[in-house]
Design an enzyme around this catalytic site. Structure first.
Site, PDB file in Angstrom:
ATOM      1  N   ASN A 254     -37.586  29.529  43.272  1.00 10.68           N
ATOM      2  CA  ASN A 254     -37.458  29.529  44.848  1.00 10.68           C
ATOM      3  C   ASN A 254     -37.719  27.549  45.322  1.00 10.68           C
ATOM      4  O   ASN A 254     -37.504  27.638  46.058  1.00 10.68           O
ATOM      5  CB  ASN A 254     -38.530  30.258  45.427  1.00 10.68           C
ATOM      6  CG  ASN A 254     -39.494  30.632  44.806  1.00 10.68           C
ATOM      7  OD1 ASN A 254     -40.161  30.808  44.036  1.00 10.68           O
ATOM      8  ND2 ASN A 254     -40.527  32.089  45.810  1.00 10.68           N
ATOM      9  N   CYS A 255     -39.148  27.840  43.863  1.00  3.50           N
ATOM     10  CA  CYS A 255     -39.085  26.131  44.481  1.00  3.50           C
ATOM     11  C   CYS A 255     -37.940  24.771  44.568  1.00  3.50           C
ATOM     12  O   CYS A 255     -37.734  23.818  44.447  1.00  3.50           O
ATOM     13  CB  CYS A 255     -39.921  25.734  43.262  1.00  3.50           C
ATOM     14  SG  CYS A 255     -41.539  26.967  43.344  1.00  3.50           S
TER      15      CYS A 255
ATOM     16  N   THR B 272     -58.062  45.214  43.558  1.00  6.06           N
ATOM     17  CA  THR B 272     -57.830  45.653  45.985  1.00  6.06           C
ATOM     18  C   THR B 272     -59.657  46.603  45.429  1.00  6.06           C
ATOM     19  O   THR B 272     -59.717  46.718  45.010  1.00  6.06           O
ATOM     20  CB  THR B 272     -56.793  45.940  46.331  1.00  6.06           C
ATOM     21  OG1 THR B 272     -56.338  47.390  45.861  1.00  6.06           O
ATOM     22  CG2 THR B 272     -55.969  44.805  45.968  1.00  6.06           C
ATOM     23  N   ASN B 273     -59.021  47.165  47.354  1.00  3.89           N
ATOM     24  CA  ASN B 273     -60.084  48.017  47.710  1.00  3.89           C
ATOM     25  C   ASN B 273     -60.073  49.365  46.530  1.00  3.89           C
ATOM     26  O   ASN B 273     -60.508  50.047  46.636  1.00  3.89           O
ATOM     27  CB  ASN B 273     -60.449  48.196  48.865  1.00  3.89           C
ATOM     28  CG  ASN B 273     -59.676  48.344  49.426  1.00  3.89           C
ATOM     29  OD1 ASN B 273     -58.650  48.140  49.703  1.00  3.89           O
ATOM     30  ND2 ASN B 273     -60.068  49.565  50.649  1.00  3.89           N
TER      31      ASN B 273
ATOM     32  N   TYR C 212     -53.282  46.045  42.230  1.00  2.00           N
ATOM     33  CA  TYR C 212     -54.323  45.165  41.649  1.00  2.00           C
ATOM     34  C   TYR C 212     -53.121  44.032  43.028  1.00  2.00           C
ATOM     35  O   TYR C 212     -52.278  44.680  43.271  1.00  2.00           O
ATOM     36  CB  TYR C 212     -53.892  44.719  40.363  1.00  2.00           C
ATOM     37  CG  TYR C 212     -54.451  45.248  39.359  1.00  2.00           C
ATOM     38  CD1 TYR C 212     -54.704  47.164  39.012  1.00  2.00           C
ATOM     39  CD2 TYR C 212     -55.662  44.192  38.916  1.00  2.00           C
ATOM     40  CE1 TYR C 212     -54.937  47.069  37.952  1.00  2.00           C
ATOM     41  CE2 TYR C 212     -56.416  44.682  38.054  1.00  2.00           C
ATOM     42  CZ  TYR C 212     -56.480  46.759  37.542  1.00  2.00           C
ATOM     43  OH  TYR C 212     -56.705  47.319  36.343  1.00  2.00           O
TER      44      TYR C 212
ATOM     45  N   GLY D 221     -50.650  36.305  44.109  1.00  7.10           N
ATOM     46  CA  GLY D 221     -49.381  35.385  44.476  1.00  7.10           C
ATOM     47  C   GLY D 221     -50.384  35.078  45.909  1.00  7.10           C
ATOM     48  O   GLY D 221     -51.071  34.936  46.412  1.00  7.10           O
ATOM     49  N   ASP D 222     -48.899  34.344  46.461  1.00 10.82           N
ATOM     50  CA  ASP D 222     -49.212  34.038  48.194  1.00 10.82           C
ATOM     51  C   ASP D 222     -49.751  35.287  49.084  1.00 10.82           C
ATOM     52  O   ASP D 222     -50.379  34.813  50.079  1.00 10.82           O
ATOM     53  CB  ASP D 222     -48.074  33.441  48.524  1.00 10.82           C
ATOM     54  CG  ASP D 222     -47.196  32.479  48.017  1.00 10.82           C
ATOM     55  OD1 ASP D 222     -47.899  31.832  47.204  1.00 10.82           O
ATOM     56  OD2 ASP D 222     -45.926  32.237  47.842  1.00 10.82           O
TER      57      ASP D 222
ATOM     58  N   LYS E  39     -56.851  -0.963  32.643  1.00  9.93           N
ATOM     59  CA  LYS E  39     -57.316  -0.100  33.531  1.00  9.93           C
ATOM     60  C   LYS E  39     -56.971   1.103  34.053  1.00  9.93           C
ATOM     61  O   LYS E  39     -56.279   0.272  34.943  1.00  9.93           O
ATOM     62  CB  LYS E  39     -58.854  -1.262  33.638  1.00  9.93           C
ATOM     63  CG  LYS E  39     -59.855  -1.633  32.845  1.00  9.93           C
ATOM     64  CD  LYS E  39     -59.792  -3.169  33.464  1.00  9.93           C
ATOM     65  CE  LYS E  39     -61.171  -3.949  32.548  1.00  9.93           C
ATOM     66  NZ  LYS E  39     -61.369  -4.891  33.028  1.00  9.93           N
TER      67      LYS E  39
END
Ligand SMILES: Cc1cc2nc3c(=O)[nH]c(=O)nc-3n(C[C@H](O)[C@H](O)[C@H](O)COP(=O)(O)OP(=O)(O)OC[C@H]3O[C@@H](n4cnc5c(N)ncnc54)[C@H](O)[C@@H]3O)c2cc1C
Length: 583
Positions: free
Chosen positions: A41-42, A280-281, A286, A289-290, A441
């Site tokens: 997708n990127c 998750t709760n 689980y 991702g976004d 440097k």
């Protein structure tokens, strides 16, 4: 064990692939509602721009290749529409037929990503207004950009990009690459909100230099077809832009409807709340991702940081835990980078605004070293800003914008930040050097020198964005040459070139505060060292010099600064101030 994964791109496919590598016997089913899995997708903006010409290069895998290599059961065109956590079952709808299937699971992993924000503005449903998230979005945009009229002329002559984050910027560049006129509209008064203002103003100048018509600090308010079948975009300030295509890149929000309906707990920012094992709760459910909330490396509270790297890392952590390992996911520091024509900009950790908002004490340095040795062709000065803790010197954030070597400095700083390093560590980092690549440097070392000098009391800094407070009651000395001073200087400044400073000291009141500056901060640092050793009690040098001042005050258009220098004249500045040679 049957593992069912919802979403088959970054986080979902990372989970699936690693789970298979760790457990040859698990049954792994990936359900993806779109037609493609594991696509890049990127890369979508770059196919529209025809930088990536071959569309197939974005399709990294197919269900068949994943079956063959990893023995995964990948079902595209299959949307999960309900989760019964009690019964450990999902309902999946096959898009092509509408048929619904029940599928049981031992472990469920939610990787549904994010959805583009589409503001409910009048006319928003016009088919010429697009978002860019999926392959299908890309195809629709590209088809429109490619279309020609009966005379062979492009049907899209002009495009409006709404949103100045990285997707908006990449699209602006790629549409210009296709030869289209582009207007970019951003509600905030700057591009790339993760970066501080003085780092984004060079980007604005560069976009304008590349023909992008920028509208900052104003939002789009409506869309309407014109009489000649084009599209009028009206901005909140009344400006009307007649265009042929609109790309909405106004941000994303976590895709949580399915999870929330199933009783998955959401966090304060509206993402799925997970523990450090990405649980998750709900038992054996689980998420990654976004769609999930994360902890920030520097800032307090939960965050949404929708980037590919964290999504992939989270997928690996989920897979480890599914397969009996005890792996935790740490924090996200939001390392991000964008290319805008020839310019590159990136940031990591917290920016100044975020630190101020969170009440976290910080010090900062700004500098403008060149990307590689000044005598070797093809370099220019960069803007480098590093934020760090005043007590320990620990890095809190950094931003870099420039032409060459930006990605390298960003990644060194990102590594240093994640390792908990300090500005004292940056001083001593031994980095690769030959003239085409850097300087003996390195800019990162230089940031360390200045930061450590500041903490050790070897220099004091004043700042462009605190001009009035920092210069109150002070004598402002410009230690550049006469010609540089004549070309433009700070309000109220006197010119006293560095090489004449010692001779002029007798006439000075040593008790009066002195605020020094030069082009980028090096000559004024030398002047600082002279003054304090001659008994001046309150001396400070402008961080980043005129370069930083101009960048920080770009929007404020100071009346007294005559004439204003172009912010992008890096090459001239570098010649005027041989930072590399002098240090
Ligand atoms: C144009 C663009 C450019 C980007 N560029 C960069 C970049 O340069 N650098 C970077 O770090 N990040 C970039 N990103 C962000 C990055 O792609 C995302 O952070 C990453 O893909 C998130 O992974 P994910 O698995 O959470 O979500 P996604 O990759 O979006 O995958 C989620 C998938 O879940 C599917 N899905 C959702 N709901 C269901 C359901 N109910 N049933 C079945 N399937 C479902 C969706 O169809 C989608 O395919 C970019 C994103 C875009 C759109």
């Amino acid at each position: 064990m049957r593992i069912v994964i919802v979403g088959g791109v970054a986080a979902g496919m990372s989970t699936a692939a690693r789970a298979r590598r760790l457990d040859e016997s698990a049954e792994i089913i990936v359900l993806e509602r779109d037609a493609f899995v594991s696509f890049a997708n990127c890369g979508l903006p770059y196919h529209i721009g025809e930088v990536i010409e071959d569309r197939d290069r974005l399709l990294l895998q197919t269900p068949e290749s994943l079956r063959a290599s990893l023995n995964l059961d990948v079902r595209t065109g299959t949307e999960v529409v309900a989760i019964d956590a009690q019964a450990r079952r999902v309902t999946a709808r096959v898009q092509a037929t509408g048929e619904e299937q029940e599928l049981s699971y031992d472990r469920l992993v939610l990787c549904p990503g994010a959805v583009p924000v589409v503001p409910p503005l009048p006319g928003i449903e016009d088919p010429r207004i697009h978002v860019l998230r999926r392959m299908e979005d890309m195809d629709a945009i590209k088809a429109q950009v490619d279309a020609v009229d009966d005379h062979g002329a492009p049907q899209v002559r002009h495009a409006v990009v709404i949103g100045g984050g990285y997707i908006g910027l990449e699209m602006a560049e790629n549409l210009r690459h296709r030869g289209r006129e582009v207007s970019l509209v951003e509600l905030a008064d700057q591009l790339m909100p993760p970066l501080d203002r003085e780092l984004t103003s060079p980007m604005e100048a560069h976009l304008r230099a590349n023909g992008v018509d920028l509208h900052l600090g104003v939002g789009a308010s409506s869309f309407a077809p014109t009489d000649d079948d084009r599209l009028a975009v009206t901005l909140a300030d009344g400006t009307q832009i007649v265009t042929d295509l609109v790309l909405l890149a106004a941000g994303v929000r976590p895709n949580t409807a399915l999870a929330a309906a199933a009783g998955v707990e959401l966090g304060d920012r509206g993402g799925i709340a997970v523990d450090e094992h990405m649980r998750t709760n709900l038992a054996d459910v689980y998420a990654a991702g976004d769609a999930v909330e994360v902890r920030h490396t520097v800032l307090p509270g939960p965050w949404l940081i929708p980037l590919a790297g964290p999504a992939n890392r989270q997928g690996r952590v989920v897979a480890d835990n599914l397969c009996g390992r005890d792996t935790t996911f740490g924090t996200v520091q939001g390392t991000g980078i964008v290319k805008v024509f020839d310019l590159v900009a990136g940031g990591v950790g917290a920016n100044q605004r975020q630190l101020e908002a969170a009440g976290i004490p910080f010090e900062r340095v700004q500098l403008h070293p060149s990307g590689h040795a000044g005598y070797y062709p093809g370099t220019a000065a960069m803007h480098l800003k590093v934020l760090f803790a005043p007590d320990t010197g620990r890095l809190l954030g950094a931003g870099v914008v420039g032409f060459d070597g930006v990605d390298k400095r960003l990644d060194v700083l990102a590594t240093a930040l994640s390792a908990g390093m300090t500005v004292y560590d940056l001083e001593t980092l031994e980095l690769g050097y030959a003239p085409p690549f850097g300087s003996a440097k390195d800019p990162v070392n230089m940031a360390g020198f200045i930061g450590a000098n500041l903490l050790r009391g070897d220099v004091a800094l004043w700042y462009a964005d605190r001009f009035d407070e920092d210069t109150a009651g002070a004598r402002i000395l410009d230690v550049r040459g006469f010609e540089e001073f004549a070309a433009g200087h700070l309000p109220g400044a006197e010119n006293l070139p560095l090489d004449q400073l010692r001779a002029a000291l007798d006439g000075f009141d040593r008790a009066q505060p002195v605020r020094l500056y030069c082009a980028v901060g090096f000559r004024s640092y030398l002047a600082y060292r002279i003054l304090v050793q001659h008994g001046f009690v309150d001396v400070a040098t402008l961080a980043g010099g005129m370069h930083s001042y101009l960048a920080a005050t770009e929007l404020q258009a100071d009346q007294d600064l005559l004439p204003r220098e172009p912010v992008v004249s890096y090459a001239e500045e570098r010649t005027a101030t041989p930072v590399d040679a002098a240090r």
